[in-house]
Design a protein around this motif. Sequence first.
Motif, PDB file in Angstrom:
ATOM      1  N   LEU A 143       8.498   0.441   3.116  1.00 36.35           N
ATOM      2  CA  LEU A 143       8.267  -0.818   3.826  1.00 36.35           C
ATOM      3  C   LEU A 143       6.981  -0.777   4.654  1.00 36.35           C
ATOM      4  N   HIS A 147       5.604  -4.084   3.143  1.00 34.24           N
ATOM      5  CA  HIS A 147       6.429  -5.126   3.786  1.00 34.24           C
ATOM      6  C   HIS A 147       6.006  -6.536   3.400  1.00 34.24           C
ATOM      7  N   TYR A 156       7.819  -5.446  12.948  1.00 32.09           N
ATOM      8  CA  TYR A 156       9.252  -5.388  12.691  1.00 32.09           C
ATOM      9  C   TYR A 156       9.855  -4.107  13.262  1.00 32.09           C
TER      10      TYR A 156
END
Length: 232
Positions: A143, A147, A156
Amino acid sequence: AYHYLDRKPILQLPNEHIFILPTALLEGISTKIHYELLDSEQQISEEYKKRYGDQFLNQITTEAEKSTYKECGRNIELLEKGQNLGDVDLVFKNDKDEYMLIEAKNHRVPIPVYFGDKDATVSHLERLKGEWESKVEKRKKHLANNHDAYGIGNNYQYIIVSRLPEIISFFSENLYLSFFEFKQWLSSSCKHTNFTKVYDEIYQQHHHDYSDDEMNAFFKKGYSVIEKRAKE
């Protein structure tokens, strides 16, 4: 619902009275039904696990949306060069365009661990540090670089939420929270990313300072010890 030290639903008191904790007895009944369904034939077992899992995700969403977060994704499958790295179970976004990614662990800890067996807890921790942590790290690394491909901004936070407390919380740089701790974390003005700080904020303010001798004296007098904790 359990006695603070004995963790039993029925306590035999010195004066021949019996102290019963109804909620603990009901929990025992529901636990038996839970395992009966898990051990049923495959079609029933798989359908139960799906519903049970969806219920837990819905509970997490309900709590998250009491704050400024709104669910914007569910069961996001992570793929890297054709390899399935697993799912991000829930994705939330708040009014500041901050994302919260949730990996949900909807299971019960082994019974010996639940009742504080030291050797069982150490073995459980080693399994978590190997099996769980390696998969979590792969997903987080993926991620960090991809992402955008999943519609997630770079601002995040990745949180693992389990139904019950997990010992690995104290031994990981990742943030592992029980469902109860997650609710407390959401309501806090300080969204700590370090579990020790989360733990101190939730539990330490309710910690007692009684010595072992004082606790033994309480029991000899027939007292039960109840710990006041943060409101659920």
